[in-house]
Enzyme design. Sequence first.
Site, PDB file in Angstrom:
ATOM      1  N   ASP A  44      10.741  -1.744  13.112  1.00 15.74           N
ATOM      2  CA  ASP A  44      10.688  -0.386  13.576  1.00 15.74           C
ATOM      3  C   ASP A  44      11.429  -0.616  15.033  1.00 15.74           C
ATOM      4  O   ASP A  44      11.149  -1.567  15.875  1.00 15.74           O
ATOM      5  CB  ASP A  44       9.696   0.337  13.700  1.00 15.74           C
ATOM      6  CG  ASP A  44       9.373   1.055  12.250  1.00 15.74           C
ATOM      7  OD1 ASP A  44      10.053   1.430  11.626  1.00 15.74           O
ATOM      8  OD2 ASP A  44       8.299   1.015  11.810  1.00 15.74           O
TER       9      ASP A  44
ATOM     10  N   TYR B 241      12.718  -6.756   9.017  1.00 11.22           N
ATOM     11  CA  TYR B 241      12.999  -5.161   9.368  1.00 11.22           C
ATOM     12  C   TYR B 241      12.114  -4.781  10.602  1.00 11.22           C
ATOM     13  O   TYR B 241      11.074  -5.437  10.597  1.00 11.22           O
ATOM     14  CB  TYR B 241      12.613  -4.189   8.272  1.00 11.22           C
ATOM     15  CG  TYR B 241      12.673  -2.880   8.385  1.00 11.22           C
ATOM     16  CD1 TYR B 241      14.136  -2.127   8.544  1.00 11.22           C
ATOM     17  CD2 TYR B 241      11.679  -2.160   8.838  1.00 11.22           C
ATOM     18  CE1 TYR B 241      14.206  -1.010   8.579  1.00 11.22           C
ATOM     19  CE2 TYR B 241      11.662  -0.596   9.254  1.00 11.22           C
ATOM     20  CZ  TYR B 241      13.028  -0.076   9.269  1.00 11.22           C
ATOM     21  OH  TYR B 241      13.252   1.113   9.603  1.00 11.22           O
TER      22      TYR B 241
ATOM     23  N   ARG C 203      -2.972  10.752   1.463  1.00 11.59           N
ATOM     24  CA  ARG C 203      -3.569  11.455   2.552  1.00 11.59           C
ATOM     25  C   ARG C 203      -4.184  12.817   1.900  1.00 11.59           C
ATOM     26  O   ARG C 203      -3.144  13.590   1.286  1.00 11.59           O
ATOM     27  CB  ARG C 203      -2.862  12.063   3.570  1.00 11.59           C
ATOM     28  CG  ARG C 203      -2.260  10.781   4.372  1.00 11.59           C
ATOM     29  CD  ARG C 203      -1.056  11.127   5.456  1.00 11.59           C
ATOM     30  NE  ARG C 203      -0.378  10.008   6.187  1.00 11.59           N
ATOM     31  CZ  ARG C 203       0.586  10.091   6.943  1.00 11.59           C
ATOM     32  NH1 ARG C 203       0.986  11.252   7.233  1.00 11.59           N
ATOM     33  NH2 ARG C 203       1.042   9.015   7.467  1.00 11.59           N
TER      34      ARG C 203
ATOM     35  N   ARG D  99      20.796  -5.836   2.199  1.00 10.45           N
ATOM     36  CA  ARG D  99      21.166  -4.437   1.841  1.00 10.45           C
ATOM     37  C   ARG D  99      22.035  -3.767   2.716  1.00 10.45           C
ATOM     38  O   ARG D  99      21.648  -3.911   3.995  1.00 10.45           O
ATOM     39  CB  ARG D  99      20.182  -3.658   1.298  1.00 10.45           C
ATOM     40  CG  ARG D  99      19.363  -4.309   0.123  1.00 10.45           C
ATOM     41  CD  ARG D  99      20.030  -4.135  -1.357  1.00 10.45           C
ATOM     42  NE  ARG D  99      20.289  -2.708  -1.751  1.00 10.45           N
ATOM     43  CZ  ARG D  99      21.373  -2.229  -2.714  1.00 10.45           C
ATOM     44  NH1 ARG D  99      22.087  -3.470  -3.328  1.00 10.45           N
ATOM     45  NH2 ARG D  99      21.288  -1.122  -3.159  1.00 10.45           N
TER      46      ARG D  99
ATOM     47  N   ARG E 229       0.968  -1.254  -0.076  1.00 10.71           N
ATOM     48  CA  ARG E 229       0.026   0.122   0.012  1.00 10.71           C
ATOM     49  C   ARG E 229       0.995   1.114   0.033  1.00 10.71           C
ATOM     50  O   ARG E 229       2.083   1.151   0.339  1.00 10.71           O
ATOM     51  CB  ARG E 229      -0.838   0.049   1.176  1.00 10.71           C
ATOM     52  CG  ARG E 229      -0.144   0.093   2.329  1.00 10.71           C
ATOM     53  CD  ARG E 229      -1.202  -0.020   3.605  1.00 10.71           C
ATOM     54  NE  ARG E 229      -1.977   0.950   4.002  1.00 10.71           N
ATOM     55  CZ  ARG E 229      -1.437   2.176   4.636  1.00 10.71           C
ATOM     56  NH1 ARG E 229      -0.336   2.047   5.300  1.00 10.71           N
ATOM     57  NH2 ARG E 229      -1.931   3.068   5.028  1.00 10.71           N
TER      58      ARG E 229
END
Length: 375
Positions: free
Chosen positions: A362, A360, A183, A256, A179
């Site tokens: 956060d 990954y 906004r 990466r 997605r």
Amino acid sequence: MKEFDYIIVGAGLYGATFAYMAKKAGKRCLVIDKRQHLGGNLYCENIEGINVHKYGAHIFHTSNKKVWDFVNSIVEFNRYTNSPIANYNGKLYNLPFNMNTFHQMWGVNTPNEALAKIEEQKSAINSKMEAEGISKPRNLEEQALLLVGKDIYEKLIKGYTEKQWGRKCTDLPSFIIKRLPVRLVFDNNYFNDKYQGIPIGGYNKLIDGLLENIETSIGTDFFENRSHWESIASKIIFTGKIDEYYDYCFGELEYRTVRFEEQTLNTSNYQGNAVVNYTDSKTPYTRIIEHKHFEMFGEDIDKCPKTVISKEYSTEWKDGMEPYYPVNDEKNTMLYSKYKSLADKENNIIFGGRLAEYKYYDMAPIIEKIIKIFK
């Protein structure tokens, strides 16, 4: 009785938070890290009075009040709001895609005008794919075009993504972009989370607080004396590369990595924003970080006469480099599943963090996960 309840391999956010919670639970911990500093990729170096994020920008954000209260109980966080800018061939656009972006892109002034422009471009792409007998997106390019249309894709997504991954968008799987938030308001706040900010005084304050009164050893490679560490602890908390832990028995996972070109400049304000992404394909770096904007606001910016910037270059990981981002394609996902099947059988090892879980992360979800472990 073993000397320690836990040997924690890696002094990044996962390891430091785990150690903090374990100590609180009355456990004996030793945290080791092969680098010459604590904090993992959160580590900051103070240069000219500026806390420089040595391993790339880290912005804490969460909607979980318990997590926010937890980190603020260690160190107070400031009010930094992430509002990156995109630079496409010298033309500036606000990110994330919002009414400011659409006004800059097409000159539209209302949400209906912006939505009509996006739908017009999406419809043209959809008709073209149907005419070619394409029923669903085959790659990232087709997926992005169907989500936001040609203009936004070509100016703000294509070049940046290809530099980030080192591959053409037509060679990247569509699921990488599930997605793209659009906004229809004039709001440049990148995150939807209720809370966001940077530790006042830098991330070293957070790590030092988490590891206060906990034994640590830097410059210590777990694999150089593995049997010793395993012999003195009841459990190992491993935050390094899972394939390395198993001696690459199934092969090496791919990553990466990022190379940083750091400069100290004789100006108080170089780009006026913490994060500027370079979304064209010709500029070799992906973005420039100006570190002082994470913690200095208003008049404080000019009170510090110098500034520090970091240009980020995305590249393929090779042995000896720092692995950053897992390459979540089909090949690597299948390879990781083999290592995970071994990890799931372990009784005395907990694998956690982006390298150990090949995922990954956060920052907030890491803390949330560890709080749940101890709960």
